[in-house]
Scaffold this active site. Sequence first.
Site, PDB file in Angstrom:
ATOM      1  CE  LYS A 123      -4.309  -1.678   2.099  1.00  0.00           C
ATOM      2  NZ  LYS A 123      -4.090  -3.102   1.923  1.00  0.00           N
ATOM      3  CG  HIS A 166     -12.843  -3.498   7.362  1.00  0.00           C
ATOM      4  ND1 HIS A 166     -12.890  -2.121   7.192  1.00  0.00           N
ATOM      5  CD2 HIS A 166     -12.505  -3.704   8.655  1.00  0.00           C
ATOM      6  CE1 HIS A 166     -12.580  -1.538   8.341  1.00  0.00           C
ATOM      7  NE2 HIS A 166     -12.347  -2.468   9.237  1.00  0.00           N
ATOM      8  CD  GLU A 169      -5.632   5.693   4.037  1.00  0.00           C
ATOM      9  OE1 GLU A 169      -4.856   5.313   3.145  1.00  0.00           O
ATOM     10  OE2 GLU A 169      -6.689   5.102   4.304  1.00  0.00           O
ATOM     11  NE  ARG A 173      -8.163  -9.916  -5.866  1.00  0.00           N
ATOM     12  CZ  ARG A 173      -9.309  -9.428  -5.423  1.00  0.00           C
ATOM     13  NH1 ARG A 173     -10.373  -9.451  -6.193  1.00  0.00           N
ATOM     14  NH2 ARG A 173      -9.408  -8.891  -4.217  1.00  0.00           N
TER      15      ARG A 173
END
Length: 619
Positions: free
Chosen positions: A118, A237, A202, A299
Site C-alpha cells: 500500500k 470491511h 492515513e 485481478r
Amino acid sequence: MAMIQSLLIANRGEIACRVIRTARALGIRTVAVYSDADADALHVREADEAVHIGPAPTRESYLVGEKIIAAARQTGAEAIHPGYGFLSENAAFAQAVIDAGLVWVGPKPSSITAMGLKDAAKKLMAEAGVPVTPGYMGEDQSTSFLAEEAAKVGYPVLIKAVAGGGGKGMRLVESEEDFADALVSCKREAAASFGNDHVLIEKYIASPRHIEVQVFGDSHGNVVHLFERDCSLQRRHQKVIEEAPAPGMDAATREALCAAAVRAAKAVDYVGAGTIEFIADGSGKLSADRIWFMEMNTRLQVEHPVTEAITGVDLVEWQLRVASGEPIPMRQEDLTIDGWAMEARLYAEDPARGFLPSIGTLELLQFGEAEGAEGWGRIDTGVYEGAEVSPHYDPMIAKVIAWGEDRDEARERLGEMLADTAVWPVRTNASFLVRALQHPQFVSGDVDTGLIGRDGESMAQPPVPSDEVLQAAANAMLPVTEMAGFRLNAAPARAAWFLLDGEKIEIALTGEGSDEPVPSVLVTEQGQAWLLSPWRRDAAHGGADGSGAIHAPMPGKVIAVDVAQGDVVTRGQKLLTLEAMKMEHALTAPFDGVVAKIDVEEGALVQVDALLVQIEETE
C-alpha cells in the site's frame, strides 16, 4: 498469437464456474483443479477435465503453485486463469507460470508487485497525478515518529498494514492516548497475517464511501475504464452489496475519477482486468476533490458482474482475448452505461448467530428468478442442490445479480430474487440482505461503510413467518379426521401445537385438513426457511416415534453421547445432547428399553430428521 485453445482455472467455486462458462462459449477446452473436499464440486463437473491437487487445506492444494503448473502440463493446458483470491495476486506464481511457457491470464508480475504494498503504491500513484489520502507512508516505523505523523494528519486516523487486505492489520485510532496500544496491536496482527509489520498512517474519513473503477489494459498500450462501482455496504470491511453506477455520481466527477483510474493503470503498464479502489468523503455531495486513491486489485473482482450488466461486456472474454495478444475489443468512446445493476453475496452463514458459517448438505437450493421484461437477473454459483457446504473454504453460495432501468428497479428486483430464495437446512444471509436493501439509507443511496456497523443488529434479526404461510403449512400436515376433531372439541378459533425449528408454537387452523398429510413442511418466506412439524407428546423425547427411533428435531451438532449400544435405559433417560439454535437439547428415551443402535458420535453434525438412536422395548 492465436486464441488460447485450452485453459486451466487455478481456483474453485463460483469464479471457476464463471470462467468455464465463457471459455466454453469461445470453444476453449477447460481444466479444473480440485482438493479432496471438492472432488464432487460443480466446477469439477462443468470442466472438460479435472486434476486432483491435494488435501482440503488450501495451503496443501489451491495455494501450491507447483501442483497447479504441473496439472497444466499434465493436461496440455496452454494458459492459467487464477480467478480471484488464492494465487491471483501472487507475482511469484504469475512469473512461474510464464517461466513454464504458459500463458498467464492476468497482469504482468511487475504490475502486481508495484501495487502489492500500500505505501509503495500510494507513492507511485501520487507521482502519476492520482489523488491519495493525506497521511504518512515512510520507512521510519518507530512509535514516537509515527505518533508525531498521526498528530500532523489529525485524529481520527487509520493505522494500516502496508501489505494488508480484507480489513486485517487495520486500526482506527480516535485520540493520541490510544495510539501506542493500537500500533502494537496492528503491527502484531500484520506480522502474523502478512509476514510484514510495516504500517502507514492515513487520515480517517468519517463517512467513507468505497467507490472503485474497473480498468482494462492490453499489450498494445491501450487502457480503458468501464465506469465505477459503489461497494460501500460492508460488514467488517467485507463487501455485502455492490452496485453500478455509484449513487450521486455526476458526469464531471465520474470523468475525473475514471481518468485518474486510467492514469493509475498506465503508471504500472497494466494488462488485463484490474480495479482502482477509491475512498470518498460521503458526508456531502460527491466531488473529485474529496475522492482519494486507496489501493489497486490486480485481478478480476468478485463484483465484476454489475459492470458487465451495465456495459454489456463479458470481462472474462476480454481477459482471454487480451491474454491471447488481441487488443481490447472496444474503444473508450464506445463504452456507455445502460441502466443500473446490483449484486448481493449470498453466504452460508447465520446472521442470528453472529454470522457464524453454516455447513452441511444443501438438501434444498432454490434461487429466486427475475420476472418481467423490464429487468433481468443472474445467478453466479459454484454449488448445486445436494452439494456439501464445506468448512474449508469461503462460504459463498452464490452471487445474486439484478439489472433494471434505474436504481429503484434494480434494488427491488434484487430484493424479490433474494426473498424468493429457499435454502435448507443450511442457513443463509438472504433475509439479512433483503432487510439491508430495504434500509431507508440504502433506499435513498445515502450509504457509507459504517451503515451495517450502526444498524446491522436489526437487519440480522430473523423474520417471523406470516400467519398465512404457517396456516397453509399446518393445514397440509394434519389429516382431515384430526382437523375435524379440533373443530368439534376446540373453541371456535381452532388451533393446534406445532414445532417450528424445534420451538413449540400454536397455530390457528383455517382449513379442513389434508387427505394425504405430511410429517413436516418446509416453510420459506423472505429468504428464510423454517421446518414446521406437528407437536406430539413424545416430541419432548427428541423426535422419537412409536418405534423408538430417535430423530434429530433440527440441524445441529452432537455435543454429548450418554449411552452405548446395548445399554438398558428407562423412560426419560438422557441419550444424547444436540446443540442447535444457540441452545442445548437433551434427547431422551421415550420408554423403557435397550439401545439397539447409535448412528452418531460426539462432534457429529446432523441434519433434521436424521436417525440418531434406536431404542427397543424390553419384554
